[in-house]
Design a protein around this motif. Structure first.
Motif, short mmCIF file in Angstrom:
data_model
loop_
_atom_site.label_atom_id
_atom_site.label_comp_id
_atom_site.label_asym_id
_atom_site.label_seq_id
_atom_site.Cartn_x
_atom_site.Cartn_y
_atom_site.Cartn_z
N GLU A 3 21.46 51.66 1.66
CA GLU A 3 21.41 51.87 0.21
C GLU A 3 20.00 51.59 -0.28
N PRO A 4 19.36 52.54 -0.96
CA PRO A 4 17.97 52.34 -1.37
C PRO A 4 17.83 51.25 -2.43
N SER A 5 16.69 50.59 -2.40
CA SER A 5 16.38 49.58 -3.41
C SER A 5 15.80 50.24 -4.66
N TRP A 6 15.78 49.49 -5.75
CA TRP A 6 15.27 50.03 -7.02
C TRP A 6 13.82 50.47 -6.89
N TRP A 7 13.05 49.78 -6.08
CA TRP A 7 11.63 50.11 -5.96
C TRP A 7 11.39 51.35 -5.10
N ASP A 47 11.23 52.90 -14.66
CA ASP A 47 12.21 51.91 -14.21
C ASP A 47 11.66 50.50 -14.15
N ALA A 48 10.34 50.36 -14.01
CA ALA A 48 9.75 49.03 -13.89
C ALA A 48 8.38 49.02 -14.53
N LEU A 49 8.02 47.88 -15.11
CA LEU A 49 6.69 47.68 -15.67
C LEU A 49 5.91 46.74 -14.76
N TRP A 50 4.69 47.14 -14.45
CA TRP A 50 3.75 46.24 -13.76
C TRP A 50 2.70 45.84 -14.79
N LEU A 51 2.58 44.53 -15.00
CA LEU A 51 1.60 44.00 -15.95
C LEU A 51 0.39 43.46 -15.22
N ASP A 254 12.19 37.33 0.32
CA ASP A 254 13.50 37.68 0.89
C ASP A 254 14.57 36.65 0.56
N GLN A 255 14.17 35.50 0.05
CA GLN A 255 15.16 34.51 -0.38
C GLN A 255 15.77 34.86 -1.74
N TYR A 256 15.20 35.88 -2.40
CA TYR A 256 15.66 36.29 -3.72
C TYR A 256 16.09 37.76 -3.64
N PRO A 257 17.28 38.08 -4.16
CA PRO A 257 17.78 39.46 -4.02
C PRO A 257 16.89 40.47 -4.75
N GLN A 258 16.66 41.61 -4.10
CA GLN A 258 16.01 42.77 -4.70
C GLN A 258 14.63 42.48 -5.28
N PHE A 344 3.29 66.79 -11.81
CA PHE A 344 4.25 67.32 -10.84
C PHE A 344 4.04 66.66 -9.48
N LEU A 345 2.80 66.58 -9.04
CA LEU A 345 2.49 66.03 -7.73
C LEU A 345 2.97 64.59 -7.63
N LEU A 346 2.61 63.77 -8.60
CA LEU A 346 2.95 62.36 -8.56
C LEU A 346 4.46 62.13 -8.53
N LEU A 347 5.19 62.93 -9.29
CA LEU A 347 6.62 62.66 -9.50
C LEU A 347 7.55 63.48 -8.62
N THR A 348 7.00 64.30 -7.74
CA THR A 348 7.87 65.05 -6.82
C THR A 348 7.56 64.78 -5.36
N LEU A 349 6.49 64.06 -5.04
CA LEU A 349 6.24 63.68 -3.66
C LEU A 349 7.28 62.64 -3.21
N ARG A 350 7.45 62.54 -1.92
CA ARG A 350 8.37 61.55 -1.37
C ARG A 350 7.76 60.16 -1.52
N GLY A 351 8.51 59.24 -2.07
CA GLY A 351 8.03 57.87 -2.21
C GLY A 351 7.95 57.42 -3.65
N THR A 352 7.58 56.17 -3.83
CA THR A 352 7.55 55.54 -5.15
C THR A 352 6.27 55.91 -5.90
N PRO A 353 6.38 56.49 -7.09
CA PRO A 353 5.19 56.77 -7.89
C PRO A 353 4.87 55.62 -8.85
N THR A 354 3.57 55.36 -9.02
CA THR A 354 3.11 54.41 -10.04
C THR A 354 2.26 55.16 -11.04
N LEU A 355 2.65 55.06 -12.30
CA LEU A 355 2.01 55.78 -13.41
C LEU A 355 1.20 54.80 -14.24
N TYR A 356 -0.05 55.14 -14.53
CA TYR A 356 -0.92 54.29 -15.34
C TYR A 356 -0.75 54.62 -16.81
#
Length: 530
Positions: A3-7, A47-51, A254-258, A344-356
């Motif tokens: 089952e994939p993780s949120w990240w 889905d997530a904010l990086w500060l 790894d001691q903390y879920p997800q 398109f490139l950023l959001l359709t490639l395989r893997g997690t995208p990070t948007l600035y």
């Protein structure tokens, strides 16, 4: 796969807090400002904010010089404001990733204030201290990434300390077990608070050569890249022992879920991949900057994607980045006409995208006059265009005097084009770049083929990048036209359906045998066999 993780399935959105939203009229963004804009971020679909750093700091490097790892700088608010932000995000099903800066502290951190006093105090070896060289100067030739020598003399100890960045940012001694344990405790503080992960700053710098050998000359050095590139960092970064440190980070997380961590790593591809570790003991996502300084060319990008995919170790999850706080804005680098295919490139490639932040509305670098420069890099290496202020300008929310960011003059200039390029205007325009990002993120969330599917190249003309994303029975085709002319692509099948055009004007159009892309157009097609 498990089952994939949120990240793995989510979209991460980087916020530079100083420049996102000011609520207390000091010209600098704050945590309350981020909370005030959560409706927008949820609508956008991230889905997530990086500060970027929000911990207490003298701000010599705008938060990347931390003086207290376990609190919030008053400039951004209070620790309770961070708790409130976390609660609001979690209530919306969103995550929070904090910047963690373990390579160095501020020279005002209590650890360094004690360490610099003498050679026999309890923290005398928490930093990288060395006796002068035979000539009385620095102990070796290591350079600072911000220009000049990486060594500074401390008269009280009669020794030099190493700083990979500013003199006010002394590097910690990660070969010292006490340092490792202390830093794990700082991480644990935030995990107990409920943060969902960390972006680890300059993680490949943490451990240095035990013998402090001189770095070799860089045979590819070009003066316009800055004097700090004159030497290779063979002995001052990317040492084998850094993976032991990362293993300790991973064991804690790894001691903390997800929970997850992203590592900032500017290294060649083969070295980057080593940071995944083995048997799940590396960083979850070694930041992939392969495209952030890449020539904007379809064939070259296709080759880079293929190399990256081929290099991934078993179980390694890919990730992609097109912009951040240390590099020129995406729209400035590729040109406004290419921003849509970049999305398109950023959001359709395989893997997690990070948007600035701001890339979704096409923000560009903002010219900063000499008297308004804030970034110390510009002051130390002037005239090379290495200053980072232009890509850190305030978010453009509306067409008001200060772009809706603040009611007073901000800490950096506002872009002149904010009257047209702002969230309010673009959100109300159905075919805007902002609405394209919104729709791409929504499709990504709805389509397992985009979030989790395999990646496979698709044959195209030279100036078109094409690839398939496949999951179970779903087959989606992405086509990106990098040229200023229309391009026809053979589909090699009877029929397909256009799911989305980057111009947002070809809804549910059926195509047969081939499809024509307009200049600088991206298409997402459903090729699923009935």
């Amino acid at each position: 796969m498990n089952e994939p993780s949120w990240w793995q399935t989510g979209v991460i959105y980087q916020i530079y807090p100083r420049s996102f939203m000011d609520t207390n009229d000091d010209g600098v963004g704050d945590l309350a400002g981020i909370r005030a804009r959560l409706d927008y971020l949820q609508w956008l679909g991230v889905d997530a904010l990086w500060l970027s750093p929000i911990q207490p700091s003298p701000m010599k490097d705008f938060g990347y010089d931390i003086s207290d790892y376990c609190d919030v700088d008053p400039l951004f608010g209070r620790l309770d404001d961070l708790r409130d932000l976390l609660d609001d995000l979690h209530a919306r099903g969103m995550k929070l990733v904090l910047d963690f800066v373990p390579n160095h502290t501020s020279d005002q951190h209590p650890w360094f204030l004690e360490s610099r006093q003498s050679r026999d105090n309890s923290r005398h070896d928490w930093y990288l201290w060395r006796d002068p060289g035979p000539d009385g100067g620095p102990p070796n030739n290591w350079l600072s990434s911000f220009g000049g020598s990486g060594w500074a003399f401390e008269p009280r100890r009669g020794q030099y300390f190493f700083h990979a960045f500013l003199e006010e940012q002394p590097d910690l001694n990660w070969r010292n077990p006490a340092v490792r344990e202390a830093m794990l405790e700082q991480m644990r503080f935030w995990l107990e608070l409920g943060v969902d992960g960390f972006r680890i700053d300059v993680i490949w710098h943490l451990v240095k050569d035990e013998q402090f050998r001189d770095n070799p000359i860089n045979p590819d050095f070009r003066p316009q890249t800055g004097d700090h590139n004159r030497l290779l960092t063979t002995y001052s970064a990317d040492q084998p022992e850094v993976h032991e440190v990362i293993r300790g980070f991973r064991q804690l997380l790894d001691q903390y879920p997800q929970r997850m961590m992203v590592g900032e790593i500017y290294l060649p591809l083969e070295r980057l991949m080593s940071y995944y570790g083995s048997a799940g003991d590396g960083v979850h996502l070694p930041f992939n900057f392969q495209l952030i300084r890449h020539p904007w060319d379809a064939e070259a990008i296709a080759a880079t994607i293929d190399r990256y995919e081929a290099a991934l170790p078993a179980g390694g999850w890919p990730n992609w980045v097109l912009g951040n706080h240390d590099n020129h804005r995406l729209a400035t680098r590729v040109g406004a006409q290419h921003c849509r295919i970049a999305a398109f490139l950023l959001l359709t490639l395989r893997g997690t995208p990070t948007l600035y932040y701001g890339d979704e509305i096409g923000m560009q670098d903002v010219p900063v006059p000499a008297e308004a420069v804030q970034d110390p890099v510009e002051g130390r290496m002037p005239g090379l265009g290495l200053g980072r202020d232009p890509e850190r300008s305030p978010m453009q929310w509306d067409d008001g005097p200060f772009a809706g960011f603040s009611r007073v003059r901000p800490w950096l200039p506002i872009a002149a084009d904010h009257v047209q390029v702002n969230v309010a205007s673009l959100r109300s325009s159905p075919t805007s770049l902002l609405n394209l990002y919104h729709q791409l993120i929504a499709i990504r969330r709805a389509e397992p083929a985009l979030a989790l599917g395999h990646y496979r190249r698709f044959a195209t003309p030279p100036q078109v990048l094409g690839y398939l994303r496949e999951h179970n029975e779903r087959r989606l085709l992405v086509l990106l036209n990098f040229s200023a002319q229309a391009q026809e692509v053979a589909l090699g099948m009877a029929e397909g359906r256009i799911c989305l055009s980057s111009l947002l004007d070809r809804p549910a159009q059926t195509v047969a045998e081939s499809v024509t892309l307009r200049a600088h157009e991206g298409l997402l097609l459903d090729l699923t066999c009935e």
